[in-house]
Design an enzyme around this catalytic site. Sequence first.
Site, PDB file in Angstrom:
ATOM      1  N   TRP A 359     -24.678 -68.415 -22.427  1.00 51.78           N
ATOM      2  CA  TRP A 359     -26.006 -68.412 -23.056  1.00 51.78           C
ATOM      3  C   TRP A 359     -27.089 -68.635 -22.015  1.00 51.78           C
ATOM      4  O   TRP A 359     -28.272 -68.450 -22.283  1.00 51.78           O
ATOM      5  CB  TRP A 359     -26.098 -69.429 -24.194  1.00 51.78           C
ATOM      6  CG  TRP A 359     -26.026 -70.882 -23.799  1.00 51.78           C
ATOM      7  CD1 TRP A 359     -24.944 -71.548 -23.312  1.00 51.78           C
ATOM      8  CD2 TRP A 359     -27.078 -71.861 -23.873  1.00 51.78           C
ATOM      9  NE1 TRP A 359     -25.247 -72.871 -23.074  1.00 51.78           N
ATOM     10  CE2 TRP A 359     -26.546 -73.101 -23.413  1.00 51.78           C
ATOM     11  CE3 TRP A 359     -28.410 -71.824 -24.283  1.00 51.78           C
ATOM     12  CZ2 TRP A 359     -27.311 -74.280 -23.341  1.00 51.78           C
ATOM     13  CZ3 TRP A 359     -29.159 -73.004 -24.223  1.00 51.78           C
ATOM     14  CH2 TRP A 359     -28.608 -74.214 -23.749  1.00 51.78           C
ATOM     15  N   ASP A 360     -26.704 -69.006 -20.808  1.00 54.48           N
ATOM     16  CA  ASP A 360     -27.641 -69.117 -19.692  1.00 54.48           C
ATOM     17  C   ASP A 360     -28.510 -67.875 -19.566  1.00 54.48           C
ATOM     18  O   ASP A 360     -29.702 -67.956 -19.256  1.00 54.48           O
ATOM     19  CB  ASP A 360     -26.872 -69.256 -18.370  1.00 54.48           C
ATOM     20  CG  ASP A 360     -25.926 -70.435 -18.337  1.00 54.48           C
ATOM     21  OD1 ASP A 360     -25.500 -70.893 -19.411  1.00 54.48           O
ATOM     22  OD2 ASP A 360     -25.584 -70.890 -17.230  1.00 54.48           O
ATOM     23  N   GLU A 490     -23.235 -81.198 -23.589  1.00 59.69           N
ATOM     24  CA  GLU A 490     -21.780 -81.106 -23.780  1.00 59.69           C
ATOM     25  C   GLU A 490     -21.093 -82.464 -23.609  1.00 59.69           C
ATOM     26  O   GLU A 490     -19.866 -82.534 -23.696  1.00 59.69           O
ATOM     27  CB  GLU A 490     -21.188 -80.077 -22.816  1.00 59.69           C
ATOM     28  CG  GLU A 490     -21.594 -78.652 -23.184  1.00 59.69           C
ATOM     29  CD  GLU A 490     -21.199 -77.635 -22.122  1.00 59.69           C
ATOM     30  OE1 GLU A 490     -21.259 -77.991 -20.924  1.00 59.69           O
ATOM     31  OE2 GLU A 490     -20.832 -76.501 -22.483  1.00 59.69           O
ATOM     32  N   LYS A 602     -26.161 -84.769 -20.770  1.00 56.93           N
ATOM     33  CA  LYS A 602     -25.874 -83.913 -19.617  1.00 56.93           C
ATOM     34  C   LYS A 602     -27.055 -83.018 -19.285  1.00 56.93           C
ATOM     35  O   LYS A 602     -27.389 -82.812 -18.126  1.00 56.93           O
ATOM     36  CB  LYS A 602     -24.656 -83.040 -19.956  1.00 56.93           C
ATOM     37  CG  LYS A 602     -24.123 -82.220 -18.820  1.00 56.93           C
ATOM     38  CD  LYS A 602     -22.954 -81.347 -19.325  1.00 56.93           C
ATOM     39  CE  LYS A 602     -22.401 -80.462 -18.245  1.00 56.93           C
ATOM     40  NZ  LYS A 602     -21.561 -79.390 -18.801  1.00 56.93           N
ATOM     41  N   GLN A 603     -27.660 -82.451 -20.310  1.00 53.04           N
ATOM     42  CA  GLN A 603     -28.810 -81.574 -20.108  1.00 53.04           C
ATOM     43  C   GLN A 603     -29.623 -81.583 -21.387  1.00 53.04           C
ATOM     44  O   GLN A 603     -29.145 -82.011 -22.429  1.00 53.04           O
ATOM     45  CB  GLN A 603     -28.358 -80.159 -19.780  1.00 53.04           C
ATOM     46  CG  GLN A 603     -27.708 -79.425 -20.935  1.00 53.04           C
ATOM     47  CD  GLN A 603     -27.200 -78.050 -20.534  1.00 53.04           C
ATOM     48  OE1 GLN A 603     -26.079 -77.893 -20.096  1.00 53.04           O
ATOM     49  NE2 GLN A 603     -28.043 -77.042 -20.690  1.00 53.04           N
TER      50      GLN A 603
END
Lengths: 768, 768
Positions: A359-360, A490, A602-603
């Site tokens: 999906w990046d 994640e 994580k992000q």
Amino acid sequence: MNQDYIKPDNWSIIEEEFDADQVKSSESLFSIGNGAMGQRANFEEHYSGPTFQGSYIAGVYYPDKTRVGWWKNGYPEYFAKVLNAPSWIGIDINVNNEQLDLFTCKKVENFRRELNMKEGWLSRSFKFTLHNDNEIQVEAKRFLSLDLDEVGAIQYSVTPLNSDADLVITPYIDAGITNEDSNWDDTFWNISNLEVKDNQAFIEAQTMKTNFHTCTFMQSECFVNNQNVGLQPQVIRTDNKISFIYKLSINQQETFTIHKFGGYTAGRNHNRTELIQAAQTVLNKATNLGFDELLNKQKQAWAKIWEMADITIEGDVEAQQGIRFNIFQLNQTYLGTDATLNIGPKGFTGEKYGGSTYWDTEAYCIPFYMATKDQHVARKLLEYRYNHLEKAIENAEKLGFTNGAALYPMVTMNGEECHNEWEITFEEIHRNGAIAFAIYNYYRFTGDYSYIPEKGMEVLIAIARFWHQRANFSKEKNKYVILGVTGPNEYENNVNNNFYTNYLAKWCIDYASENISKIKDEYNSDFARIMNKVKLSEAEVSEWKQVADNMYFPYSEEEQVYLQQDGFLDKELITVADLDKSQRPINQKWSWDRILRSPYIKQADVLQGFYFFEDDFSTEELKRHFEFYEPFTVHESSLSPCVHSIQAAKLDRMEQAYKFYLRTSRLDLDDYNHEVEEGLHITSMAGTWMSIVEGFGGMRMKDDMLSFTPKIPKQWEAYSFKVNFRHQILTVNVNQNETNFEVNGNKDLRILVNDKLITITPDNLVTV
Amino acid sequence: MNQDYIKPDNWSIIEEEFDADQVKSSESLFSIGNGAMGQRANFEEHYSGPTFQGSYIAGVYYPDKTRVGWWKNGYPEYFAKVLNAPSWIGIDINVNNEQLDLFTCKKVENFRRELNMKEGWLSRSFKFTLHNDNEIQVEAKRFLSLDLDEVGAIQYSVTPLNSDADLVITPYIDAGITNEDSNWDDTFWNISNLEVKDNQAFIEAQTMKTNFHTCTFMQSECFVNNQNVGLQPQVIRTDNKISFIYKLSINQQETFTIHKFGGYTAGRNHNRTELIQAAQTVLNKATNLGFDELLNKQKQAWAKIWEMADITIEGDVEAQQGIRFNIFQLNQTYLGTDATLNIGPKGFTGEKYGGSTYWDTEAYCIPFYMATKDQHVARKLLEYRYNHLEKAIENAEKLGFTNGAALYPMVTMNGEECHNEWEITFEEIHRNGAIAFAIYNYYRFTGDYSYIPEKGMEVLIAIARFWHQRANFSKEKNKYVILGVTGPNEYENNVNNNFYTNYLAKWCIDYASENISKIKDEYNSDFARIMNKVKLSEAEVSEWKQVADNMYFPYSEEEQVYLQQDGFLDKELITVADLDKSQRPINQKWSWDRILRSPYIKQADVLQGFYFFEDDFSTEELKRHFEFYEPFTVHESSLSPCVHSIQAAKLDRMEQAYKFYLRTSRLDLDDYNHEVEEGLHITSMAGTWMSIVEGFGGMRMKDDMLSFTPKIPKQWEAYSFKVNFRHQILTVNVNQNETNFEVNGNKDLRILVNDKLITITPDNLVTV
């Protein structure tokens, strides 16, 4: 982190020492590519030290058998591996009976490696001393041609400094290669033919199972003191290698130079039976031009890319080098010329993560390609998913969905899922939303609505159907909930009501419904064709809307924030700042259960939602959420700092924004995560571009216009970027006092700057 | 389900046809074992059809390299595989130049296989017709000796019915075997020595890595019409096999019989260098006794086991056969003679699940062994965990725990974790609680407190420390919570506040604290020794208590039930009855994410807590919880029906209790889950025992006495069971009208029957 190893330079990546411990990292950093192929910066001459040899051909992969400890229904039988391809760069050098090997020779001096990003070439020079004390100067230059994208060229020179030299020079092509990441010592190539014709060598090899046909080729010419000496090689063949052996003697201070041209022709571009013929054609073109002329064309081609994509930063060489490295690597990876290719997370610089498409692409890369290339490139990226729609529907069927609902794969090469961790493969379903969002984003930016009736609408419908089926009604909450998901963060698995996922699901349904109405009203024949194909009734759409209108979003009244997921506040809420440094990075120090029950992020997750749907929330809300979540964020994904940099800039937290910017732009150059030897983080490089253009520049779309709120870090004197907006190039130049706008073409451009409407007339600088 | 294949019989498992499609299933069902070794019911003669060959030696395993798609910190590097051992049973039969092979011969008639559970032997008889129309009658009988537990014996007879016969009879031992579950065609054995001495053959082989030394051996004698004919074989050796070849001719209607003795000596019982010598010793013992006498001893040994463990059921052959099959297989698997062994989930009947020890041992098997053997057997099972305490502490350290906290492995052979799925390995931590509960259960039943100060206390402390560290304080709830766990219902992963886990955690801390006080008061020197070893302060204990006293339990006011975990009521609560049958079993039909977000329960979870801690809840509460949860339970774990049977019986839902009983007792015989060919479900067989004794018999411990509330399914005339209670045997006989109690020994026994105190005098029947 390894901050001082790469020398600061505006246009080049430079290494000024030979350090065997750095070889694998530098092999990643100095990688070269041309969109059709790429390679790690492996040495041409033999090297016996630790090295990670890698050459990759775009679109060539291998479906390896999925091996998991405990099988789950729905796992794909195979997952795609990025395959190391036969190597064409090798040139063994033997001087006075000693093989040149930087790892074992007596001394290496003046080692210098440069990746010239402006012109698109890689060079090395060094003086080495043999064990018999002969000193030899070597100069090597290499590039992968943008003009003839099946070919690369090497110029390799040897000058004996203090003695005459008997040289044996052996360029070769070698198909006896394996994958670095092959745990099981498997081989993936069948070699079918080795052939030598007129000083050109060819190896035909096919990947096992996928049966991608390739021909690896080479041709060489030898020069002494720049005079072609017409040397004819002795030819040696083994089962998987062809070598040309040139023997000659030169005097002290004379320079021997070899020009080697090599590369691949592949079945995806040619008839399988004509790969050698195609190779001959391209080799003849390249050698007719010659090394110097092909290099000239390379410089011109890169100049054209930079003309559109360059970002300048004045007063901060490291920041300048960082952004150019990111833009350079993105262009080495993907140029938008082939609709079956996509942007692999490691590009052509390593093998990790398998697959090419995450999906990046939609969440991070499309904005970059949209603004720095013609809009057909972004449209090609959207079409890639349209072409995979049928497989995405099949994938959803495997997971129990019906009626044309689609779940796009987490990782793919050809539309099939090739990931196999249930908590990601089956549950990180927000990826579906990013694919829908990209359609909206493309239309919003380019104004090209035609994509939606032509192709995008079918994708939007299939995605809306997925969300409608995936949500369920909770009597307890009297709302629709989405259970058992993994969000962008994640470090949480199988959670309920991830805010980001729920928000995206609602948005997808709303956006699909809106577009159905619009197409019904404005694109009759498309509407009829689509409805006939997907069998969508108004009743079904109103069932979707029922879900969207009653979606549950977890919220804390006390904290006045949306919760990342149900139960987030039950965690032990210790901020990252209060976490012992010895525990970082937690993904290397902690077991998975500990990571999961921790609050560490994580992000961007909730904040990713605030990024996509900025207009739905006030700046005050953004501030509250940023202040709540960022302190728990460990940024252990390469995709984390860019989004946080953009939001920090928006909140006027410029010091923080600058820190995040450096982290994203120099993630690989400074090896923040001690893993650059595995390859570069290609997709997050597009995030770096966003953090300047959207972060500092504040670029948005508002009322169908570009809008800017320019800011500048105090460390910089000025910066500039360009935006290809609807066939006009807008140049934005920001310094500490003012912002200048300039547009090319022959139309006025109306933009918003700090919410004020400005009209820019072509070729007239407007200063704000 | 395959309900009619096995013939109903009170004491035997009987198959009366030869069906190649059933061979693998029957190989499981007719498995034999003696606690020290076991084997699937593979044919002695060559068989070319589909078969799963398996012979297993207790305690011999192989640490295979863990291979997962995506590595997580904390995973064990290796996991234990149950290893297929060299085979000693093979006897190739050649009649008039044709090899006997049931898969390819012209005709098979009168095939009959019997596993005689009363006497502990396996037999086959059949008539087969060769392609030349010779008809041959075969009779075979085999058993693994309980008396000489390294040896097994085979009697194999061949009678030509309609012609004379040239026979070539080839008994052999074969170490050229692999594992059925070896995905990667690995071999696990190194063969070091093949030797033949005095008609005895030996193959010494060692497992790779673990280096378990074994000697597989055989010896044979030949008879014609029961006369030993003193035939001497020709000996053939290959790299991994020794064969004895006997050639002779017999007349029509004469019977040739071979007695073959074989088995294993192993390094775990003998000096490695003396394995052949030990084999000779045991072979000589066995052959001196001869087949018939050894079989007589076998019958006696099994009679002794049955004397204690038998359960009779009158009026329902299938129920009778089921319970005996369960009791028989448990005794074939584990006899309590070796403290390093445990009860593998498939015993000696298959390879699935690897490892030998799950929480099944403590939660399901200990009650059976406690009541049907001397109490030292149950104590040995407890000591097994005590001996692994240090490794359990190391295991917890790998997951970030400190200060002597222990996490016992999910699956183990030698104390090391050998499971590798994060959601189980790291999160199914309730197993720790079952290990503590078993200590309590042992003391409660046997009255032997000495185990706790001597060994159990250290285990209880280490487990309490684990729970104390694993819980965290939720400000939101103002309670301690336990986040990110998997409960007994493995159809939920990474959930928060699993009621069962939280309850068990609280109980573990409370029980450890109580015992610390008791030992402090009553066992001074043990107390001093333990405290010195584990460095436990009163302050630490009161920190534990803080957690236990403020533990959070999810509860629904509306439903008046404890919730299986946070958020359970958000699910789509469709009962199993309303689920389309085509969707069952969901673990074969649904992808994992769908299972996880469904309400469906694999095995008792909240109800497992109600089972363990029955006294903490009223019958009314049990009823409410049973009625809430059972309708969502798919019973797709073999461990599910037994607990539900017990609770249904308690709630007077006798029809349901009987249905659950049949399901648990005939799970394998009727192949409910279409997987019996992989092996039997050994540990759940102890649950079957519980469902009669605790379910229908209503046996509990109350006020330090045995207590009963006898009930009987209407399908039965009567049933009886025995309980070894504190060195006295109590026999309980229940029929539709009354219950009879009888006790042996010389002491009165006071028991409760339907809460009324009854005193039973030895050898006087008491009827209630």
